[in-house]
Design an enzyme around this catalytic site. Structure first.
Site, short mmCIF file in Angstrom:
data_model
loop_
_atom_site.label_atom_id
_atom_site.label_comp_id
_atom_site.label_asym_id
_atom_site.label_seq_id
_atom_site.Cartn_x
_atom_site.Cartn_y
_atom_site.Cartn_z
N ARG A 1 1.20 -5.31 -5.47
CA ARG A 1 1.37 -6.72 -4.47
C ARG A 1 1.98 -7.76 -5.51
NH1 ARG A 1 0.01 -4.77 0.33
NH2 ARG A 1 -1.77 -3.34 0.16
N ASP B 1 -0.66 2.45 8.38
CA ASP B 1 -1.14 1.70 9.45
C ASP B 1 -0.42 1.81 10.77
OD1 ASP B 1 -3.28 1.02 7.65
OD2 ASP B 1 -2.02 -0.97 7.08
N GLY C 1 0.78 -1.15 0.15
CA GLY C 1 -0.04 -0.15 0.11
C GLY C 1 0.96 1.15 -0.02
N ASP D 1 5.30 -5.09 6.25
CA ASP D 1 5.91 -6.38 6.42
C ASP D 1 6.23 -7.28 5.31
OD1 ASP D 1 3.26 -6.91 5.98
OD2 ASP D 1 3.02 -7.89 8.10
N THR E 1 3.89 2.57 5.78
CA THR E 1 2.65 2.02 5.63
C THR E 1 1.64 2.98 6.57
OG1 THR E 1 1.17 0.22 6.57
CG2 THR E 1 3.24 0.52 7.53
N ASP F 1 1.51 -0.67 11.87
CA ASP F 1 1.25 -1.77 12.53
C ASP F 1 2.52 -2.73 12.42
OD1 ASP F 1 1.37 -1.84 9.70
OD2 ASP F 1 -0.20 -3.75 9.44
N ARG G 1 -5.96 -1.83 8.95
CA ARG G 1 -6.20 -3.22 9.12
C ARG G 1 -6.06 -3.64 10.37
NH1 ARG G 1 -1.11 -5.80 5.87
NH2 ARG G 1 0.26 -4.84 7.32
#
Length: 358
Positions: free
Chosen positions: A75, A130, A14, A106, A128, A132, A174
Site C-alpha cells: 500500500r 472481498d 491486498g 478500489d 480482491t 466489495d 472488510r
C-alpha cells in the site's frame, strides 16, 4: 487503434488468488500482439522506486496455479501525492512504458485513473477476495477464499463434534459479508452475521438452545469481520462470551484472517482472471483506458473507473459533496440499478443461509 511498444503491469493492495493467472494472461496476450511487458514489483511503491522486471512468456509460464502475486504488493500513500505521481510518471516515461494494467481493489483503481489523467493510459482489474466492488458481480480471488474458509470450517466441525462445542468463526471481507454468507451456507452454519443486515442475536441463541435440546453436538456460526460492536470492537469475540453465558455451551473463537488470502486459485478464479487480463490488453490496443474490467451477468465488460468508484461510494453511503455532479441522469440510474442488484443478492444469500443453517 493505439500503438504500444511496452505495457507495465502491477498488483496493489491486498493479494488475491488469481492475480498470477491474470499476469500470465496479460503477458501472453501482449506478446501475441507484439507488445513487450514489464512487471512492477511492489505495486505503486515499486513504480515510484523504479523496481521493474521484464516479463516474458517463459518467465510466467508456470504461475497460473500459484497463490499470492509474483510481482508482490504494497500500500503506497506516497502515490496519492503530487510528488509521488510525478515520480511514477517519470518512471514510465524513462522506461518507455506506454500504458499500465493495475490489478487490485478500489485504491488501485484510483491510482489507475490518476495515471491515465497524467498521460499513461491505464486499465484496472478487480483483484480482491472481498468482492466489495459494487460495479462488478465478481472479483478475482473470491471463490478461492470461500473454498479455503469452508475447508477450515470443515476441520473445525470435526473437533466441535467430538467435544459438543460451538465455534464462532470470524472471516475476512472488510465491510462486505459475501465470504461469510457463501462460507456459512456451504458449511451448514447455524447462523451467519454480516455488516449489511441486522443480526437477530436473540433468535440465534434460541436456535442454538433448540438444536442442542434436539441432540445436535457441533455448531458453527460465521461472522464477517466488518460487523462490530458500537464501540468498534469485533462483534464475533463478544458473541462467543454471550453464547456461553446464555446457553452454557462451550464456545470457541477462531479467526483464520489472512490464511484465506493464500492458496492455489480455483478454476473459477483462474479462468476469470485470464479472461479479464486478456480482454484488458485488447482494450488498450483498441485505444480504451481509464476503465475497470467487470463481470456483469456472466459477461466481462469495461466500466468507466470514475463510474465504478462513485457507484461504490453510493452503495457504501460514503458520497462526498459534488461526487454526482459529473454524471448524467442515465448514469445515476445505472448506479442505482447496480446497488439494487447487489442488495437483492445479499438478501437472497442471507435468506438461504437462514433457511439451510443447521
Amino acid at each position: 487503434m493505439a500503438t504500444f511498444r511496452k505495457i507495465g503491469i502491477l498488483t496493489s493492495g491486498g493479494d488475491a488468488p488469481g492475480m498470477n493467472a491474470c499476469i500470465k494472461a496479460v503477458v501472453n496476450k501482449a506478446y501475441a500482439l507484439g507488445i513487450e511487458v514489464v512487471g512492477i514489483r511492489g505495486g505503486y511503491a515499486g513504480l515510484i522506486r523504479g523496481e521493474l522486471v521484464p516479463l516474458t512468456q517463459q518467465s510466467v509460464s508456470n504461475v497460473i496455479g500459484t497463490g499470492g502475486t509474483v510481482l508482490y504488493s504494497s500500500r503506497c500513500p506516497e502515490f496519492a501525492t503530487e510528488e509521488g505521481m510525478r515520480v511514477a510518471v517519470e518512471t514510465c516515461k524513462k522506461n518507455q512504458i506506454d500504458a499500465m494494467i493495475c490489478i487490485g481493489g478500489d485504491g488501485t483503481f484510483r491510482g489507475a485513473t490518476d495515471l491515465t489523467f497524467h498521460g499513461i493510459p491505464s486499465i484496472g482489474l478487480p483483484g480482491t477476495i472481498d468482492n466489495d466492488i459494487t460495479a462488478t458481480d465478481y472479483t478475482i480471488g473470491l471463490d478461492t477464499s470461500i473454498n479455503t474458509t469452508v475447508a477450515m470450517i470443515d476441520c473445525l466441525r470435526d473437533t466441535c463434534e467430538s467435544h459438543a462445542r460451538i465455534n464462532v468463526v470470524e472471516v475476512m471481507g472488510r465491510h462486505c459479508g459475501q465470504i461469510a454468507l457463501y462460507a456459512g451456507i456451504a458449511s451448514g452454519a447455524v447462523a451467519v452475521a454480516i455488516p449489511e443486515r441486522p443480526f437477530d442475536e436473540a433468535a440465534a441463541l434460541e436456535k442454538i438452545r433448540a438444536l442442542r435440546k434436539n441432540g445436535k453436538r457441533s455448531m458453527i456460526i460465521v461472522v464477517a469481520e466488518g460487523l462490530t460492536n458500537p464501540d468498534g470492537t469485533p462483534y464475533a469475540e463478544t458473541l462467543v462470551s454471550r453464547i456461553e453465558e446464555q446457553t452454557g455451551i462451550s464456545t470457541r473463537f477462531v479467526r483464520p484472517a489472512h490464511i484465506v488470502r493464500g492458496g492455489n486459485p480455483t478454476v473459477r478464479d483462474r479462468t476469470t482472471a485470464s479472461d479479464m487480463g486478456s480482454r484488458a490488453v485488447e482494450l488498450l490496443v483498441e485505444g480504451k483506458s481509464n476503465v475497470v474490467m467487470c463481470e456483469l451477468d456472466g459477461e466481462i465488460r469495461a466500466v468507466d473507473i470514475a463510474f465504478a468508484l462513485i457507484a461504490d461510494r453510493m452503495y457504501k453511503n460514503k458520497l462526498k459533496e459534488g461526487d454526482l455532479d459529473r454524471f448524467s441522469a442515465d448514469e445515476l440510474d445505472a448506479m442505482r440499478a447496480l446497488i439494487d442488484k447487489r442488495n437483492r443478492e445479499i438478501d437472497r444469500l442471507y435468506q438461504v443461509a437462514a433457511d439451510v443453517g443447521f
